[in-house]
Design an enzyme around this catalytic site. Structure first.
Site, PDB file in Angstrom:
ATOM      1  N   HIS A 261     -24.463  14.189 -19.165  1.00  0.00           N
ATOM      2  CA  HIS A 261     -24.706  14.000 -17.749  1.00  0.00           C
ATOM      3  C   HIS A 261     -25.981  14.701 -17.399  1.00  0.00           C
ATOM      4  O   HIS A 261     -26.123  15.834 -17.833  1.00  0.00           O
ATOM      5  CB  HIS A 261     -23.358  14.238 -16.943  1.00  0.00           C
ATOM      6  CG  HIS A 261     -23.502  13.569 -15.495  1.00  0.00           C
ATOM      7  ND1 HIS A 261     -24.226  13.988 -14.619  1.00  0.00           N
ATOM      8  CD2 HIS A 261     -22.814  12.505 -15.413  1.00  0.00           C
ATOM      9  CE1 HIS A 261     -24.001  13.433 -13.709  1.00  0.00           C
ATOM     10  NE2 HIS A 261     -23.033  12.250 -13.698  1.00  0.00           N
ATOM     11  N   ASP A 315     -17.548   7.768 -17.442  1.00  0.00           N
ATOM     12  CA  ASP A 315     -17.264   6.344 -18.001  1.00  0.00           C
ATOM     13  C   ASP A 315     -16.528   6.513 -19.156  1.00  0.00           C
ATOM     14  O   ASP A 315     -16.028   5.508 -19.866  1.00  0.00           O
ATOM     15  CB  ASP A 315     -18.699   5.929 -18.411  1.00  0.00           C
ATOM     16  CG  ASP A 315     -19.307   5.310 -17.208  1.00  0.00           C
ATOM     17  OD1 ASP A 315     -18.605   4.906 -16.109  1.00  0.00           O
ATOM     18  OD2 ASP A 315     -20.522   5.667 -17.156  1.00  0.00           O
TER      19      ASP A 315
HETATM   20  N1  ACO Z   1     -25.044  11.298 -27.357  1.00  0.00           N
HETATM   21  C1  ACO Z   1     -25.752  12.138 -28.178  1.00  0.00           C
HETATM   22  N2  ACO Z   1     -26.936  12.857 -27.534  1.00  0.00           N
HETATM   23  C2  ACO Z   1     -26.902  13.157 -26.231  1.00  0.00           C
HETATM   24  C3  ACO Z   1     -26.411  12.499 -25.254  1.00  0.00           C
HETATM   25  C4  ACO Z   1     -25.236  11.323 -25.887  1.00  0.00           C
HETATM   26  N3  ACO Z   1     -24.376  11.062 -25.243  1.00  0.00           N
HETATM   27  N4  ACO Z   1     -26.471  12.834 -24.215  1.00  0.00           N
HETATM   28  C5  ACO Z   1     -27.777  13.468 -24.260  1.00  0.00           C
HETATM   29  N5  ACO Z   1     -28.069  13.658 -25.455  1.00  0.00           N
HETATM   30  C6  ACO Z   1     -29.095  14.477 -26.100  1.00  0.00           C
HETATM   31  C7  ACO Z   1     -30.300  13.690 -26.109  1.00  0.00           C
HETATM   32  O1  ACO Z   1     -30.436  12.948 -27.509  1.00  0.00           O
HETATM   33  C8  ACO Z   1     -31.257  14.655 -26.120  1.00  0.00           C
HETATM   34  O2  ACO Z   1     -31.688  15.266 -27.257  1.00  0.00           O
HETATM   35  P1  ACO Z   1     -32.883  15.925 -27.689  1.00  0.00           P
HETATM   36  O3  ACO Z   1     -33.309  16.979 -26.740  1.00  0.00           O
HETATM   37  O4  ACO Z   1     -32.687  16.521 -28.958  1.00  0.00           O
HETATM   38  O5  ACO Z   1     -33.856  14.747 -27.640  1.00  0.00           O
HETATM   39  C9  ACO Z   1     -30.588  15.703 -25.117  1.00  0.00           C
HETATM   40  O6  ACO Z   1     -29.278  15.579 -25.316  1.00  0.00           O
HETATM   41  C10 ACO Z   1     -30.875  15.625 -23.710  1.00  0.00           C
HETATM   42  O7  ACO Z   1     -30.842  14.250 -23.334  1.00  0.00           O
HETATM   43  P2  ACO Z   1     -31.527  13.577 -22.081  1.00  0.00           P
HETATM   44  O8  ACO Z   1     -31.564  11.949 -22.143  1.00  0.00           O
HETATM   45  O9  ACO Z   1     -32.864  14.109 -21.834  1.00  0.00           O
HETATM   46  O10 ACO Z   1     -30.599  14.038 -21.019  1.00  0.00           O
HETATM   47  P3  ACO Z   1     -30.342  13.574 -19.560  1.00  0.00           P
HETATM   48  O11 ACO Z   1     -29.745  14.568 -18.744  1.00  0.00           O
HETATM   49  O12 ACO Z   1     -31.747  13.020 -19.096  1.00  0.00           O
HETATM   50  O13 ACO Z   1     -29.398  12.225 -19.810  1.00  0.00           O
HETATM   51  C11 ACO Z   1     -27.809  10.806 -19.689  1.00  0.00           C
HETATM   52  C12 ACO Z   1     -28.197  11.971 -19.051  1.00  0.00           C
HETATM   53  C13 ACO Z   1     -28.773   9.588 -19.516  1.00  0.00           C
HETATM   54  C14 ACO Z   1     -26.303  10.335 -18.922  1.00  0.00           C
HETATM   55  C15 ACO Z   1     -27.529  10.851 -21.432  1.00  0.00           C
HETATM   56  O14 ACO Z   1     -26.463  12.092 -21.452  1.00  0.00           O
HETATM   57  C16 ACO Z   1     -26.846   9.610 -21.944  1.00  0.00           C
HETATM   58  O15 ACO Z   1     -27.688   8.874 -22.374  1.00  0.00           O
HETATM   59  N6  ACO Z   1     -25.575   9.396 -22.256  1.00  0.00           N
HETATM   60  C17 ACO Z   1     -24.867   8.597 -22.775  1.00  0.00           C
HETATM   61  C18 ACO Z   1     -24.739   7.105 -21.670  1.00  0.00           C
HETATM   62  C19 ACO Z   1     -23.736   7.437 -20.589  1.00  0.00           C
HETATM   63  O16 ACO Z   1     -22.741   7.714 -20.922  1.00  0.00           O
HETATM   64  N7  ACO Z   1     -24.092   7.128 -19.160  1.00  0.00           N
HETATM   65  C20 ACO Z   1     -23.344   7.523 -18.164  1.00  0.00           C
HETATM   66  C21 ACO Z   1     -23.560   8.646 -17.349  1.00  0.00           C
HETATM   67  S1  ACO Z   1     -22.530   8.839 -16.141  1.00  0.00           S
HETATM   68  C22 ACO Z   1     -22.981   7.634 -15.035  1.00  0.00           C
HETATM   69  O17 ACO Z   1     -24.166   7.113 -14.937  1.00  0.00           O
HETATM   70  C23 ACO Z   1     -22.005   7.361 -14.122  1.00  0.00           C
END
Ligand code: ACO
Length: 383
Positions: A261, A315
């Protein structure tokens, strides 16, 4: 104005002042109008919470009664909207159907009087009342059936489940569903709320505000994730397969849906409440194999990614609850929208109270003084 730095995704950049909700991502705190979401989940209902979010205070018994009966009265949709929806392709995603139908409300209720408190109240009531009816109607119509009329005897969540499944749900199922709506009702300035605010800032109508927010919520990185969680749990299939599956995701930099998140760096407090609700539902309706897989997924992800602040988000468990209520997977995000309409409308009202149109800037990274090349002289790849 001073030169500013470009921050991708506007991470941590304040885009507004808001008194609607508060999140502390380090401590795992979520409050609506200052009240802990845990307390609301225990004592309130979705509609009372929607009132709190939108009007800024808990309603008196009289206010709540009037709000609920107005919403009950406006649940029906016009036959022309229903007929329009009948023409939607059955294969279309219900979020696209919802976005189109929400926008269509603007055609039928086209008077735009943003300074008139009566108009604001009517729009709030209509959107909260009609969005669930439209979601349920599309579900029945894509199966070739006529939609079911709302039942005035039933409360908000019971009526929605009745219109969707053609059966009146038992009290626990309806209460668990209602708390799911309450937990999804608002969450500060996320992508869809920001969309709503930008649209609202142009002083357009509230139906356009909600339609643009629905479009934003549809993406898999936002509201679409709970749908993907169920696909992932089905793909994993067995508890033994959890560890290799997660390890493979991590090795191949694949996102594990329902985790991570932008704000929470601990377990999302809504996920904790939803997990308890899921357990309550399984006690009532029978054990769920996917729940065992989900618990193992959470354990392995915490072990592998917890040190990076990646934990279960809202979620992760909501899909399990909806699955147990026999709600089709592609309706999970429209249900998220039913709930989040409350938050979007709260931000719409707040935006109108101190409006300034959103007009950020950009840092130009293109060229200057480029020649115009005549078409016959252009080579592929050349601009
Ligand atoms: N699984 C694996 N790795 C992850 C995940 C995940 N679910 N979430 C973040 N990471 C990793 C990324 O790969 C990234 O790694 P890196 O630095 O080696 O490239 C690092 O953590 C940072 O990721 P970002 O995308 O920059 O983090 P951000 O805070 O922007 O992302 C997000 C938040 C988009 C929700 C992300 O965690 C994600 O894609 N999660 C999966 C989708 C999800 O569950 N969405 C629902 C969110 S809740 C809502 O909207 C109600």
């Amino acid at each position: 104005m001073t030169a500013c730095e470009y921050i991708p995704g506007l991470e941590n950049v304040p885009a507004a002042q808001s008194a609607i909700s508060y999140v502390d991502g380090q401590k795992g705190i979520l409050e609506y109008r200052g009240i802990a979401v845990e307390e609301l989940a225990q004592k309130s209902t979705f509609l009372e919470t929607a009132y709190l979010l939108i009007w800024g205070h808990l309603p008196t018994a009289e206010e709540l009664n009037a709000f609920e009966s107005d919403i009950r009265y406006h649940r029906r949709i016009k036959y022309r909207i229903r007929d329009m929806m009948k023409c939607f392709p059955e294969s279309g995603h219900p979020m696209d159907a919802l976005q189109t139908s929400a926008a269509a409300l603007g055609l039928f209720y086209s008077r735009r009087a943003l300074n008139d408190p009566q108009y604001i109240r009517q729009a709030v009531v209509r959107l909260l009342a009609k969005i669930p009816t439209m979601v349920a109607a599309f579900q029945l119509m894509r199966k070739g059936n006529d939609p079911i009329q709302p039942n005035d005897e039933l409360d908000y969540s019971t009526n929605f489940l009745y219109m969707l499944t053609e059966r009146v749900p038992d009290t626990i199922a309806a209460r668990v569903f209602d708390v799911c709506l309450l937990l999804h009702a608002e969450h500060t300035i996320n992508a869809s709320t920001f969309s709503a605010m930008v649209t609202a800032s142009t002083m357009t109508d509230p139906y356009a505000v909600v339609a643009s927010a629905v479009g934003t919520l549809a993406g898999p990185l936002h509201g679409g994730a709970n749908e993907e969680v169920m696909t992932m749990l089905a793909e994993i299939g067995t508890i033994e397969n959890v560890r290799p599956y997660i390890e493979d995701c991590i090795a191949n930099k694949k996102r594990i849906m329902g985790f991570g998140h932008r704000v929470y760096k601990v377990k999302d407090p809504r996920a904790t409440i939803l997990q308890q609700l899921a357990e309550r539902l399984f006690e009532q309706m029978g054990h769920d194999h996917f729940y065992d897989i989900a618990l193992e997924v959470e354990k392995v992800v915490e072990e592998k990614l917890g040190h990076r602040g990646i934990y279960a988000n809202v979620d992760f468990y909501s899909g399990l609850v909806y699955g147990k209520l026999r709600i089709p997977t592609d309706l999970f995000t429209p249900i998220f929208a039913i709930a989040r309409v409350a938050g979007w409308l709260a931000h719409w009202r707040e935006q109108l109270d101190a409006n300034r149109i959103f007009r950020p800037t950009q840092i130009y990274s293109g060229n200057h003084n480029q020649p115009y090349i005549l078409i016959q002289d252009r080579v592929r790849g050349e601009e």
